[in-house]
Design a protein around this motif. Structure first.
Motif, mmCIF file in Angstrom:
data_model
loop_
_atom_site.group_PDB
_atom_site.id
_atom_site.type_symbol
_atom_site.label_atom_id
_atom_site.label_comp_id
_atom_site.label_asym_id
_atom_site.label_seq_id
_atom_site.Cartn_x
_atom_site.Cartn_y
_atom_site.Cartn_z
ATOM 1 N N GLY A 44 0.776 -1.238 0.000
ATOM 2 C CA GLY A 44 0.000 0.000 0.000
ATOM 3 C C GLY A 44 0.804 1.283 0.000
ATOM 4 O O GLY A 44 0.242 2.364 0.110
ATOM 5 N N VAL A 45 2.126 1.186 -0.134
ATOM 6 C CA VAL A 45 2.933 2.409 -0.185
ATOM 7 C C VAL A 45 2.547 3.263 -1.401
ATOM 8 O O VAL A 45 2.534 4.490 -1.340
ATOM 9 N N CYS A 46 2.183 2.606 -2.505
ATOM 10 C CA CYS A 46 1.776 3.349 -3.703
ATOM 11 C C CYS A 46 0.533 4.186 -3.404
ATOM 12 O O CYS A 46 0.452 5.361 -3.767
ATOM 13 N N ALA A 47 -0.436 3.570 -2.723
ATOM 14 C CA ALA A 47 -1.673 4.287 -2.401
ATOM 15 C C ALA A 47 -1.382 5.471 -1.491
ATOM 16 O O ALA A 47 -1.882 6.575 -1.693
ATOM 17 N N ASP A 57 -11.700 5.794 -6.937
ATOM 18 C CA ASP A 57 -12.617 4.770 -6.422
ATOM 19 C C ASP A 57 -11.828 3.601 -5.827
ATOM 20 O O ASP A 57 -12.188 3.062 -4.788
ATOM 21 N N TYR A 58 -10.747 3.197 -6.497
ATOM 22 C CA TYR A 58 -9.849 2.174 -5.944
ATOM 23 C C TYR A 58 -8.420 2.686 -6.030
ATOM 24 O O TYR A 58 -8.009 3.201 -7.058
ATOM 25 N N SER A 59 -7.669 2.526 -4.961
ATOM 26 C CA SER A 59 -6.258 2.929 -4.989
ATOM 27 C C SER A 59 -5.502 1.956 -5.890
ATOM 28 O O SER A 59 -6.010 0.878 -6.203
ATOM 29 N N PRO A 60 -4.281 2.319 -6.299
ATOM 30 C CA PRO A 60 -3.498 1.376 -7.117
ATOM 31 C C PRO A 60 -3.369 -0.005 -6.444
ATOM 32 O O PRO A 60 -3.505 -1.032 -7.089
ATOM 33 N N ARG A 61 -3.147 0.000 -5.132
ATOM 34 C CA ARG A 61 -3.031 -1.292 -4.444
ATOM 35 C C ARG A 61 -4.310 -2.107 -4.612
ATOM 36 O O ARG A 61 -4.270 -3.304 -4.890
ATOM 37 N N LYS A 62 -5.454 -1.448 -4.454
ATOM 38 C CA LYS A 62 -6.720 -2.171 -4.580
ATOM 39 C C LYS A 62 -6.942 -2.649 -6.008
ATOM 40 O O LYS A 62 -7.470 -3.742 -6.224
ATOM 41 N N ILE A 63 -6.525 -1.817 -6.970
ATOM 42 C CA ILE A 63 -6.649 -2.240 -8.374
ATOM 43 C C ILE A 63 -5.891 -3.548 -8.586
ATOM 44 O O ILE A 63 -6.401 -4.488 -9.201
ATOM 45 N N PHE A 64 -4.685 -3.617 -8.012
ATOM 46 C CA PHE A 64 -3.893 -4.834 -8.185
ATOM 47 C C PHE A 64 -4.554 -6.035 -7.501
ATOM 48 O O PHE A 64 -4.536 -7.142 -8.013
ATOM 49 N N ALA A 65 -5.145 -5.786 -6.335
ATOM 50 C CA ALA A 65 -5.846 -6.870 -5.639
ATOM 51 C C ALA A 65 -7.056 -7.329 -6.451
ATOM 52 O O ALA A 65 -7.340 -8.529 -6.548
ATOM 53 N N LEU A 66 -7.755 -6.378 -7.048
ATOM 54 C CA LEU A 66 -8.926 -6.722 -7.862
ATOM 55 C C LEU A 66 -8.524 -7.536 -9.092
ATOM 56 O O LEU A 66 -9.244 -8.442 -9.516
ATOM 57 N N ILE A 67 -7.361 -7.193 -9.648
ATOM 58 C CA ILE A 67 -6.884 -7.956 -10.811
ATOM 59 C C ILE A 67 -6.658 -9.412 -10.400
ATOM 60 O O ILE A 67 -7.099 -10.345 -11.065
ATOM 61 N N ARG A 68 -6.025 -9.589 -9.257
ATOM 62 C CA ARG A 68 -5.752 -10.953 -8.791
ATOM 63 C C ARG A 68 -7.028 -11.682 -8.418
ATOM 64 O O ARG A 68 -7.089 -12.909 -8.471
ATOM 65 N N ALA A 69 -8.040 -10.916 -8.029
ATOM 66 C CA ALA A 69 -9.311 -11.537 -7.668
ATOM 67 C C ALA A 69 -10.186 -11.777 -8.896
ATOM 68 O O ALA A 69 -11.297 -12.276 -8.782
ATOM 69 N N CYS A 94 8.072 2.296 -4.250
ATOM 70 C CA CYS A 94 7.691 0.877 -4.161
ATOM 71 C C CYS A 94 8.868 0.020 -3.700
ATOM 72 O O CYS A 94 9.923 -0.007 -4.340
ATOM 73 N N PRO A 95 8.727 -0.698 -2.567
ATOM 74 C CA PRO A 95 9.854 -1.500 -2.058
ATOM 75 C C PRO A 95 10.159 -2.714 -2.932
ATOM 76 O O PRO A 95 11.225 -3.306 -2.807
ATOM 77 N N ARG A 96 9.225 -3.090 -3.815
ATOM 78 C CA ARG A 96 9.465 -4.232 -4.695
ATOM 79 C C ARG A 96 9.787 -3.785 -6.117
ATOM 80 O O ARG A 96 9.780 -4.588 -7.039
ATOM 81 N N LYS A 97 10.005 -2.492 -6.302
ATOM 82 C CA LYS A 97 10.343 -1.925 -7.617
ATOM 83 C C LYS A 97 9.284 -2.215 -8.687
ATOM 84 O O LYS A 97 9.600 -2.429 -9.866
ATOM 85 N N VAL A 98 8.036 -2.232 -8.281
ATOM 86 C CA VAL A 98 6.957 -2.373 -9.265
ATOM 87 C C VAL A 98 6.730 -1.005 -9.925
ATOM 88 O O VAL A 98 6.548 -0.016 -9.224
ATOM 89 N N PRO A 99 6.756 -0.942 -11.247
ATOM 90 C CA PRO A 99 6.490 0.346 -11.909
ATOM 91 C C PRO A 99 4.981 0.619 -11.937
ATOM 92 O O PRO A 99 4.329 0.504 -12.968
ATOM 93 N N VAL A 100 4.463 0.974 -10.765
ATOM 94 C CA VAL A 100 3.008 1.102 -10.586
ATOM 95 C C VAL A 100 2.402 2.018 -11.658
ATOM 96 O O VAL A 100 1.403 1.680 -12.297
ATOM 97 N N MET A 101 3.026 3.169 -11.847
ATOM 98 C CA MET A 101 2.523 4.136 -12.821
ATOM 99 C C MET A 101 2.438 3.534 -14.225
ATOM 100 O O MET A 101 1.436 3.693 -14.914
ATOM 101 N N ASP A 102 3.470 2.815 -14.621
ATOM 102 C CA ASP A 102 3.468 2.220 -15.965
ATOM 103 C C ASP A 102 2.327 1.202 -16.110
ATOM 104 O O ASP A 102 1.717 1.101 -17.167
ATOM 105 N N ILE A 103 2.064 0.456 -15.034
ATOM 106 C CA ILE A 103 0.970 -0.524 -15.095
ATOM 107 C C ILE A 103 -0.372 0.205 -15.207
ATOM 108 O O ILE A 103 -1.246 -0.196 -15.977
ATOM 109 N N MET A 104 -0.533 1.278 -14.446
ATOM 110 C CA MET A 104 -1.777 2.049 -14.536
ATOM 111 C C MET A 104 -1.973 2.596 -15.950
ATOM 112 O O MET A 104 -3.061 2.546 -16.502
ATOM 113 N N HIS A 105 -0.893 3.129 -16.529
ATOM 114 C CA HIS A 105 -0.982 3.624 -17.905
ATOM 115 C C HIS A 105 -1.348 2.488 -18.865
ATOM 116 O O HIS A 105 -2.174 2.666 -19.761
#
Lengths: 207, 289
Positions: A44-47, A57-69, A94-105
């Motif tokens: 949740g550091v991204c959020a 409506d959903y933070s980036p972290r939640k978007i990722f959780a929804l994708i997995r769900a 991001c501590p895991r070096k996920v390019p959150v912004m690039d995924i959102m784009h």
């Protein structure tokens, strides 16, 4: 295809029953930078870093959780995936070096290519912006703004132009607007060929 | 010192006062700047709407390939958005040879190719690490004594890698402000986003973002804000009036490019400092200097 979070545990009680890996697989394969999502640990550091988190409506972290769900519709219809200002705060932290912004784009581009319009206004503006790049090789600010205004129904277009009138006049007055139309690049033909080829070679759209 | 200047689209229009003052300052400091011939737009923040990731990568790659073919000097990208895109994509090419190969297939359409060897630098990086504070100090003819400046770095100027300054708490702009005699006030929101390319389409959200930045600058004693990003400059300045009306506030904070303040401190003319291009005049605060 490797294990996505849940199904492994499906036999043990209810945990993981909501998980459906099919959409996650689709994201890995078809969305630009989508496979990077595998590294997300839901901290949740991204959020917490996002300047517009409270408008989503959903933070980036939640978007990722929804994708997995496997919540495909929720994600592709989410207004959050097009509210990114590209500030890079999530990427930097991001501590895991996920390019959150690039995924959102990537998600936004994918959703648009499938006909979803998470944010119609930003989609229209972005379309005119890219149109300028393709046509000229560069962006002519006044031209993009004008095309964006005129992309609305007439009454809305007039309203938008009135709202932005002082801004435009100010830019003119302080000589911060190119009065003449921007000319295309010298090598505009080969430039367009490159973009056509990249469009065909890359993923990120519904082919 | 020879560099390519990748000025980008904004510096030819809404951010032209950045280009004018930058060129004047570069001349004083002995920086020779050459435009990349036939450069194209970097794609900025919103290109993902129209282009997939490879297309956006190609936008950067073409500029890098042109720079390589035209002499291979370091590229100075004064616009933060140009910098962040070019630098990020360049790093990707260096780390992923398979991507570079793919991109070169695309570049071949224009008989171009790229090796991955060009360096992309932000103006702040070059001013601090190549030119140095001593040289900047020695060029000052009219120190900005008593001018309290909030150094707004903006989110993209040192990101994503924080290569030349901290990506969270950068200090270089403040050091340069001090070198030209100004007082750099503490400014906790110096990295907070201004709203970037969403301004036209998500106005209400963006008003809140710039109000936070403006009030933080004033609350810390700043009288003017200095920036190194054309998007930040435009959003903070050109929308200030409309934001005041929408939120019932009363801000009138001049937003200047760092290079404009440097030009003033170097004793250059108003025209060279492009002070006449500001919508909110900084004259009342610069007179004291």
């Amino acid at each position: 295809m490797e294990q996505v979070v849940g199904p492994k545990y499906q036999s043990k009680g209810s945990a993981g029953k909501d998980y459906d890996p099919s959409f996650a697989r689709e994201v890995y394969e078809k969305v630009d930078s989508g496979a990077e999502l595998k590294m997300c640990m839901q901290c949740g550091v991204c959020a917490g870093s996002c300047p517009l988190r409270d408008k989503m409506d959903y933070s980036p972290r939640k978007i990722f959780a929804l994708i997995r769900a496997g919540k495909r519709e929720k994600v592709l219809k989410s207004k959050a995936i097009m509210l990114c200002t590209s500030c890079y705060s999530c990427i930097v932290r991001c501590p895991r070096k996920v390019p959150v912004m690039d995924i959102m784009h990537g998600l936004a581009h994918y959703a648009l290519s499938l006909g979803y319009k998470p944010r119609a206004e930003t989609a229209l503006f972005g379309e005119k912006f890219w149109g300028n790049i393709y046509r000229l090789g560069r962006v002519d600010e006044k031209d993009v703004a004008l095309r964006y205004f005129l992309g609305h129904k007439l009454s809305d277009a007039v309203l938008l132009m009135l709202e932005n009138k002082n801004m435009g006049l100010g830019m003119l007055r302080y000589k911060r607007m190119k009065v003449l139309p921007e000319r295309p690049l010298k090598n505009i033909k080969s430039f367009r060929k490159m973009l056509d080829k990249a469009k065909a070679m890359g993923k990120g759209g519904a082919a | 010192m020879n560099y390519f200047l990748y000025q980008g689209c904004s510096l030819e229009a809404s951010g032209v006062h950045y280009l004018v003052s930058l060129k004047a300052v570069a001349k004083v400091l002995g920086l020779s700047l050459k435009e990349i011939e036939d450069w194209n737009c970097c794609g900025a923040s919103i290109s993902y709407v129209g282009g997939n990731e490879l297309s956006v990568d190609v936008l950067a790659a073409r500029n890098l390939a042109l720079a390589e073919a035209q002499g291979g000097m370091d590229i100075i990208a004064p616009c933060s958005s140009c910098y962040v895109v070019l630098n990020k994509v360049n790093r990707k090419f260096q780390e992923k040879p398979e991507l570079l190969k793919e991109v070169n297939e695309v570049l071949a359409e224009g008989n171009l190719q790229y090796s991955g060897k060009i360096r992309v630098r932000h103006l702040l990086d070059v001013l601090y690490h190549d030119v140095g504070l001593d040289k900047i100090r020695s060029a000052v003819k009219r120190p900005l004594q008593g001018v309290a400046v909030a150094g707004y770095v903006g989110c993209q100027s040192v990101r994503p890698y924080g290569e030349y300054d901290s990506a969270e708490k950068p200090v270089i702009q403040d050091r340069i402000l001090e070198a030209i005699g100004a007082t750099a006030v503490p400014f906790p929101t110096k990295m907070r986003c201004c709203g970037s390319g969403l301004f036209l389409t998500e106005l209400d959200y963006c008003y809140e973002l710039i109000r936070t930045i403006l009030s933080d600058a004033l609350n810390n004693g700043g009288k003017i804000i200095s920036t190194v990003c054309p998007m930040c400059q435009m959003n903070l300045e050109a929308y200030q009036d409309r934001m005041n009306k929408a939120l019932g506030t009363d801000f009138k904070v001049p937003i200047l490019f760092l290079t404009q303040l440097m030009a003033v401190a170097f004793g250059l003319s108003r025209k060279e400092a492009a002070l006449d291009r500001l919508m909110i005049s900084a004259d009342p605060y610069l007179k004291a200097a």
